[in-house]
Design an enzyme around this catalytic site. Structure first.
Site, PDB file in Angstrom:
ATOM      1  N   ARG A  39       0.861  -1.187   0.000  1.00 59.82           N
ATOM      2  CA  ARG A  39       0.000   0.000   0.000  1.00 59.82           C
ATOM      3  C   ARG A  39       0.893   1.230   0.000  1.00 59.82           C
ATOM      4  NH1 ARG A  39      -2.379  -3.552   3.724  1.00 59.82           N
ATOM      5  NH2 ARG A  39      -4.523  -4.186   3.208  1.00 59.82           N
ATOM      6  N   LYS A  64      -2.273  -2.678   7.676  1.00 58.71           N
ATOM      7  CA  LYS A  64      -3.497  -2.367   8.402  1.00 58.71           C
ATOM      8  C   LYS A  64      -3.614  -3.238   9.651  1.00 58.71           C
ATOM      9  CE  LYS A  64      -6.510  -0.627   4.735  1.00 58.71           C
ATOM     10  NZ  LYS A  64      -7.798  -0.840   4.014  1.00 58.71           N
ATOM     11  N   HIS A 136      -2.736   2.863  -5.918  1.00 56.46           N
ATOM     12  CA  HIS A 136      -3.359   1.572  -5.615  1.00 56.46           C
ATOM     13  C   HIS A 136      -3.425   0.671  -6.850  1.00 56.46           C
ATOM     14  CE1 HIS A 136      -5.154  -0.385  -2.148  1.00 56.46           C
ATOM     15  NE2 HIS A 136      -6.011  -0.986  -2.951  1.00 56.46           N
ATOM     16  N   ARG A 139      -0.757  -1.811  -6.832  1.00 59.72           N
ATOM     17  CA  ARG A 139      -1.069  -2.950  -5.960  1.00 59.72           C
ATOM     18  C   ARG A 139      -1.875  -3.995  -6.747  1.00 59.72           C
ATOM     19  NH1 ARG A 139      -1.435  -4.306  -0.492  1.00 59.72           N
ATOM     20  NH2 ARG A 139      -3.468  -4.974   0.306  1.00 59.72           N
ATOM     21  N   HIS A 162      -3.879  -8.753   3.225  1.00 54.91           N
ATOM     22  CA  HIS A 162      -5.322  -8.748   3.414  1.00 54.91           C
ATOM     23  C   HIS A 162      -5.683  -9.467   4.711  1.00 54.91           C
ATOM     24  CE1 HIS A 162      -6.220  -8.237  -1.169  1.00 54.91           C
ATOM     25  NE2 HIS A 162      -5.980  -7.093  -0.564  1.00 54.91           N
ATOM     26  N   TYR A 171     -10.077  -9.863  -7.169  1.00 56.89           N
ATOM     27  CA  TYR A 171      -9.181 -10.136  -8.288  1.00 56.89           C
ATOM     28  C   TYR A 171      -9.674 -11.330  -9.100  1.00 56.89           C
ATOM     29  CZ  TYR A 171      -6.120  -7.020  -5.712  1.00 56.89           C
ATOM     30  OH  TYR A 171      -5.609  -5.933  -5.049  1.00 56.89           O
TER      31      TYR A 171
END
Length: 209
Positions: A39, A64, A136, A139, A162, A171
């Site tokens: 990210r 995150k 992004h 990514r 994730h 995806y």
């Protein structure tokens, strides 16, 4: 979902003028982003000490939820980063990617540098002409080739940081949509004489997309 093809990525990474300090920085930074799927907040938060090279080379970051992960680095990215680290003097706690005055690049700064590099890349890759590419997208451009190469979604989820595979399912849906659109372009709209179903060669090509 927007992502760059392999040709577009090659054009992007070959664009920076490596005779200039900014060009060497941008090439290392963009290569790291598109090959690891970090990210933009991970990218701007990296310090010099977060990139151990050599055997088992990886980039260490906190994503995150304050979750720590290490993403492996391929040989090409290692070489770029080794050269950049040699040039980017300072302590391990110094920002990896910075301005000429040593200040850490911001999210907006990364987006601005990417925009500049996309315009340059469009000179050799016309599909990028007039295209707005935000960080992004890099990514996504890391994840899609992995999926198309048959890498399990669980592995992709771990690589991207994730929380679970549900985030990675986007995806899968994007890849299926691309295949369906490509198949639709080869299929007849009506059963008119002279129109045929896709050949085995076409279907084999679609499987490689």
């Amino acid at each position: 979902m927007t992502f760059l093809t392999g040709v577009a990525v090659d054009a992007l990474l070959s664009g920076p003028d490596t005779r200039r300090w900014e060009g060497r920085r941008d090439k290392a930074m963009l290569a790291l982003a598109v090959k690891t799927g970090l990210r933009v907040s991970d990218l701007t938060g990296l310090d010099r000490g977060d990139i151990p090279l050599g055997e088992g080379a990886a980039v260490r970051c906190e994503g995150k939820g304050r979750k720590h992960r290490a993403v492996p680095l391929n040989r090409g990215v290692q070489e770029l980063l080794r050269s950049w680290l040699d040039e980017r003097s300072g302590k391990n706690g110094a920002p990896l990617f910075c301005t000429r005055t040593g200040r850490r690049l911001t999210r907006d700064a990364v987006a601005q540098r990417l925009s500049v590099r996309i315009r340059t890349a469009a000179e050799t890759c016309p599909t990028l002409f007039g295209k707005r590419v935000h960080p992004h997208v890099l990514r996504h451009s890391c994840a899609m080739p992995l999926l198309q190469a048959g890498v399990d979604t669980t592995v992709i989820a771990l690589r991207l940081g994730h929380a679970g595979v549900r985030s990675t399912d986007a995806y899968v849906h994007a890849d299926m949509s691309i295949r369906e659109q490509a198949l639709a372009r080869t299929a007849p709209t009506t059963a008119r004489p002279g129109h045929h179903q896709p050949t085995d060669k076409v279907l084999a090509f679609l499987d490689r997309l």
